[in-house]
Design an enzyme around this catalytic site. Structure first.
Site, PDB file in Angstrom:
ATOM      1  N   PRO A  72       0.812  -1.177  -0.006  1.00  0.00           N
ATOM      2  CA  PRO A  72      -0.100   0.044   0.054  1.00  0.00           C
ATOM      3  C   PRO A  72       0.819   1.063   0.093  1.00  0.00           C
ATOM      4  O   PRO A  72       1.643   1.403   0.604  1.00  0.00           O
ATOM      5  CB  PRO A  72      -0.759  -0.009   1.555  1.00  0.00           C
ATOM      6  CG  PRO A  72      -0.798  -1.662   1.574  1.00  0.00           C
ATOM      7  CD  PRO A  72       0.216  -1.925   1.091  1.00  0.00           C
ATOM      8  N   CYS A  73       0.411   2.316  -0.944  1.00  0.00           N
ATOM      9  CA  CYS A  73       1.125   3.427  -0.873  1.00  0.00           C
ATOM     10  C   CYS A  73       0.667   4.683  -0.322  1.00  0.00           C
ATOM     11  O   CYS A  73       1.217   5.726  -0.407  1.00  0.00           O
ATOM     12  CB  CYS A  73       1.307   3.559  -2.484  1.00  0.00           C
ATOM     13  SG  CYS A  73      -0.251   3.839  -3.177  1.00  0.00           S
ATOM     14  N   THR A  74      -0.511   4.467   0.474  1.00  0.00           N
ATOM     15  CA  THR A  74      -0.987   5.726   0.953  1.00  0.00           C
ATOM     16  C   THR A  74      -0.112   6.448   1.740  1.00  0.00           C
ATOM     17  O   THR A  74      -0.064   7.913   1.631  1.00  0.00           O
ATOM     18  CB  THR A  74      -2.402   5.559   1.742  1.00  0.00           C
ATOM     19  OG1 THR A  74      -2.001   4.316   2.582  1.00  0.00           O
ATOM     20  CG2 THR A  74      -3.496   5.009   1.012  1.00  0.00           C
TER      21      THR A  74
END
EC number: 2.1.1.37
Length: 315
Positions: A72-74
């Site tokens: 996940p890149c959030t």
């Protein structure tokens, strides 16, 4: 056939890009989001574990040759406010990927993330990732590629791709793909001719900023966005980067002008802009879930080109 394990599989875009080459098959995948899992299982037959990766025991994962992880890149994206490893929710998920890499020692690792990963925290975040992979026996190459330059997809979407090999010869043989001309246009991705469901159209009674849209959206050749106070036209005739919050209405949603009115992109059109084939099944889920899935996904043709080069480098 090289066997794949896929972490943070989402709807399966990375898996699909690898499988489209004909050289790889997915044997095991993991995804936490139940709605993304529904889409994944509508399109793939392999085992999908729907659970938090922190609960996965390495002994329950079958052996495989290639590890895929779009962790996940959030916490690294501009949209996610640049928190990075301090972000309790997703910053530590790289280390969950690493846990599986260390235990299973696949021949190849393939990681995908937002471009900001490189510059995050003055480069320290990326340095930690790079050194962690290298110290565990991987030779690493990485590059930022834009979908419009490397996937023949008219979307401005830059992502970093990290490829690691245990074998030094395979590493030396591997190169990222070369740029290619963009021959597809916005019109190849969207349905301008048909009248679609009313819920996709903006009208005066439903939309508080309808009149500036009507005034300023003059062309059916491009994509517009409402930017809080003004209409932004995308001059480059490519779609702006699709985001996970597109379905929530208002700000930043890609809009098009058609003879039937001004409307937002449909979920299917968003998947088109990610290079998914027409036969990719979108299940009967609320559009907000499908928009989120498209925005969180990858550009499949870019993945396929990298996967082809990975395979060739191992011959």
């Amino acid at each position: 056939m090289l066997q794949i394990a896929s972490l943070f599989a989402g709807v399966g875009g990375i898996d699909l890009g690898f499988e489209q080459t004909g050289y790889f098959e997915t044997v095991w995948a993991n995804e936490y989001d139940k709605n993304a899992a529904i889409t994944y299982q509508s399109n793939f037959k392999n085992k999908l574990i729907i659970d938090d990766i922190r609960n996965i025991k390495v002994e329950d994962v079958p052996d495989f040759d290639v590890l895929l992880s779009g962790f996940p890149c959030t916490s690294f994206s501009v949209a996610g406010y640049r928190k990075g490893f301090e972000d309790e929710k997703s910053g530590d998920l790289f280390f969950e990927t690493l846990r599986l890499i260390v235990a299973k020692k696949p021949q190849v690792i393939f990681l995908e993330n937002v471009k900001n990963l490189v510059g995050h925290d003055n480069g320290n975040t990326f340095k930690v990732i790079y050194e962690a992979l290298e110290s565990n026996g991987y030779h690493i190459k990485y590059q930022v590629l834009n979908a419009k330059d490397f996937g023949n997809i008219p979307q401005n979407r830059e992502r970093i791709y990290i490829v690691g090999f245990r074998n030094i010869e395979h590493y030396k043989n591997f190169n990222f793909p070369m740029p290619q001309p963009l021959t597809l246009t916005i019109k190849d991705m969207i349905n301008l001719s048909d009248k679609l469901d009313d819920r996709f159209y903006y009208t005066e009674d439903k939309c508080s900023f309808y009149s500036p849209l009507q005034e300023q959206m003059t062309s059916d050749e491009t994509i517009y966005q409402w930017r809080r106070k003004y209409v932004r036209e995308n001059k480059s005739n490519v779609c702006p980067t699709l985001t996970a919050n597109m379905g929530t209405g208002g700000h930043n949603v890609p809009l098009v002008k058609t003879k039937h009115g001004i409307r937002k992109l449909t979920p299917r059109e968003c998947f088109n802009f990610q290079g998914y084939p027409e036969d990719f099944i979108l299940p009967e889920l609320a559009p907000t879930h499908l928009y989120k899935q498209a925005g969180n996904s990858v550009v499949v043709p870019v993945i396929r080109r990298i996967a082809e080069n990975i395979y060739k480098s191992m011959l």
